[in-house]
Design a protein around this motif. Structure first.
Motif, PDB file in Angstrom:
ATOM      1  N   HIS A  13       3.706   1.056  -9.831  1.00 41.56           N
ATOM      2  CA  HIS A  13       2.940   0.531  -8.510  1.00 41.56           C
ATOM      3  C   HIS A  13       4.142   0.839  -6.990  1.00 41.56           C
ATOM      4  O   HIS A  13       5.340   0.088  -7.731  1.00 41.56           O
ATOM      5  CB  HIS A  13       2.213  -0.539  -7.751  1.00 41.56           C
ATOM      6  CG  HIS A  13       1.197  -0.954  -9.141  1.00 41.56           C
ATOM      7  ND1 HIS A  13       0.040  -0.989  -8.653  1.00 41.56           N
ATOM      8  CD2 HIS A  13       1.012  -1.959 -10.506  1.00 41.56           C
ATOM      9  CE1 HIS A  13      -1.188  -1.133  -9.758  1.00 41.56           C
ATOM     10  NE2 HIS A  13       0.284  -1.736 -10.664  1.00 41.56           N
ATOM     11  N   THR A  14       3.625   1.507  -6.050  1.00 36.41           N
ATOM     12  CA  THR A  14       4.861   1.264  -5.334  1.00 36.41           C
ATOM     13  C   THR A  14       4.607   0.632  -4.135  1.00 36.41           C
ATOM     14  O   THR A  14       3.572   0.991  -3.561  1.00 36.41           O
ATOM     15  CB  THR A  14       4.405   2.849  -4.925  1.00 36.41           C
ATOM     16  OG1 THR A  14       5.125   3.544  -5.820  1.00 36.41           O
ATOM     17  CG2 THR A  14       5.648   3.533  -3.717  1.00 36.41           C
ATOM     18  N   VAL A  15       5.519  -0.161  -3.957  1.00 38.36           N
ATOM     19  CA  VAL A  15       5.426  -1.182  -2.690  1.00 38.36           C
ATOM     20  C   VAL A  15       6.516  -0.887  -1.382  1.00 38.36           C
ATOM     21  O   VAL A  15       7.013  -0.559  -1.905  1.00 38.36           O
ATOM     22  CB  VAL A  15       5.754  -2.171  -2.766  1.00 38.36           C
ATOM     23  CG1 VAL A  15       5.935  -3.682  -2.035  1.00 38.36           C
ATOM     24  CG2 VAL A  15       4.962  -3.069  -3.666  1.00 38.36           C
ATOM     25  N   THR A  16       5.910  -0.604   0.050  1.00 37.41           N
ATOM     26  CA  THR A  16       6.161   0.306   0.944  1.00 37.41           C
ATOM     27  C   THR A  16       6.768  -0.617   2.046  1.00 37.41           C
ATOM     28  O   THR A  16       5.911  -0.714   2.551  1.00 37.41           O
ATOM     29  CB  THR A  16       6.278   1.995   1.547  1.00 37.41           C
ATOM     30  OG1 THR A  16       5.734   2.526   0.298  1.00 37.41           O
ATOM     31  CG2 THR A  16       6.710   2.344   2.607  1.00 37.41           C
ATOM     32  N   ARG A  17       7.676  -1.698   2.235  1.00 35.77           N
ATOM     33  CA  ARG A  17       8.327  -1.604   3.208  1.00 35.77           C
ATOM     34  C   ARG A  17       8.461  -1.532   4.684  1.00 35.77           C
ATOM     35  O   ARG A  17       9.457   0.033   4.489  1.00 35.77           O
ATOM     36  CB  ARG A  17       9.597  -3.303   3.381  1.00 35.77           C
ATOM     37  CG  ARG A  17       9.175  -4.971   2.638  1.00 35.77           C
ATOM     38  CD  ARG A  17      10.037  -5.026   2.777  1.00 35.77           C
ATOM     39  NE  ARG A  17      11.271  -5.556   4.139  1.00 35.77           N
ATOM     40  CZ  ARG A  17      12.604  -5.319   4.121  1.00 35.77           C
ATOM     41  NH1 ARG A  17      12.806  -5.661   3.241  1.00 35.77           N
ATOM     42  NH2 ARG A  17      12.807  -5.367   5.288  1.00 35.77           N
TER      43      ARG A  17
END
Length: 258
Positions: free
Chosen positions: A145-149
């Motif tokens: 998964h890609t988690v974008t801050r």
């Protein structure tokens, strides 16, 4: 402009406050050593030291000097540094807070008989500012998964909250890999309704029930004491499960600024 300290505003205390400067970052600590026969020093990098913030303040005019002293007494009780660190939020940057306390004596200069001005010097042992309204990411299945801050400008130390069912056994585990850094939960007992909380800032882990009450220490459940961070922007989070059930993984970003 004003500020809020320990959930009390400077305006409600009769204080006008302003910032005349803003530090780009906290103080730096340079790690160097002298090498015989070599000019200069050998450089081993740097990190951030504590931060100091100065607010210039004035007291609204009072009807008497005694009233001015009484107002200062109330301010002294409000900002009492012996009570430890509290959240400090400035009106000009309302999206973030510092953990701070007073760091110096406060001398009030009388401008007229019943008004005065002074400086408040706040000490922040943690130099970073933290988001008041932060990002939380939720993952409910295995895979990458890609988690974008989007908040902050430096890597953060997140809080991982793992919900699922897991029994003790060498082949039973839940693995969470963030940007190549693996946190593996194994030889653990996790029942339905329980949550394993891994706080990477405090480098600790514990299990809580549905009401948030702590049940037991969770550090023995981690294969290694590895606490993955979150970068600003995109982060790759890979979840692997073996002989276990993952209900939900929540990642509280704890976004921060230099």
């Amino acid at each position: 402009m004003g500020f809020t300290y320990n959930d009390i505003t400077s305006a409600s205390m009769g204080v006008k406050a302003r910032l005349t400067s803003w530090q780009v970052c906290g103080k730096l600590r340079n790690f160097t050593t002298t090498v015989p026969g070599k000019y200069g020093v050998a450089d081993f990098g740097a990190d951030f030291d504590y931060r100091e913030i100065t607010a210039h303040c004035s007291i609204y005019p009072k009807h008497s000097f005694m009233a001015l002293v009484s107002a200062l007494d109330n301010i002294a009780a409000w900002l009492d540094p012996t009570q430890g660190l509290h959240q400090l939020v400035f009106d000009d940057v309302p999206d973030r807070y510092f953990m701070a306390r007073l760091n110096d004596a406060v001398d009030c200069e009388r401008l007229v008989r019943s008004a005065g001005s002074f400086e408040l010097k706040f000490f922040c042992p943690d130099p970073f500012a933290y988001a008041l309204t932060d990002e939380t990411f939720s993952i409910a299945e295995e895979g990458t998964h890609t988690v974008t801050r989007a908040i902050g400008n430096i890597e953060s130390l997140p809080v991982y909250r793992i919900k699922g069912v897991l029994s003790a056994g060498a082949s039973n585990y839940i693995s969470i890999t963030t940007n190549g850094s693996e946190m593996k939960v194994m030889n653990a007992t996790l029942s339905e309704g329980e949550t394993l909380v891994v706080d990477t800032d405090r480098m600790t882990a514990y299990v809580v029930d549905e009401n948030g009450e702590t049940l037991r220490n969770g550090l023995p459940y981690l294969q290694e004491l590895n606490f993955p961070t979150l970068a600003v922007g995109d982060n790759t989070v890979t979840v692997e499960v073996s002989n276990a059930t993952l209900t939900e993984l929540q990642i509280g970003a704890k976004s921060r600024w230099r």
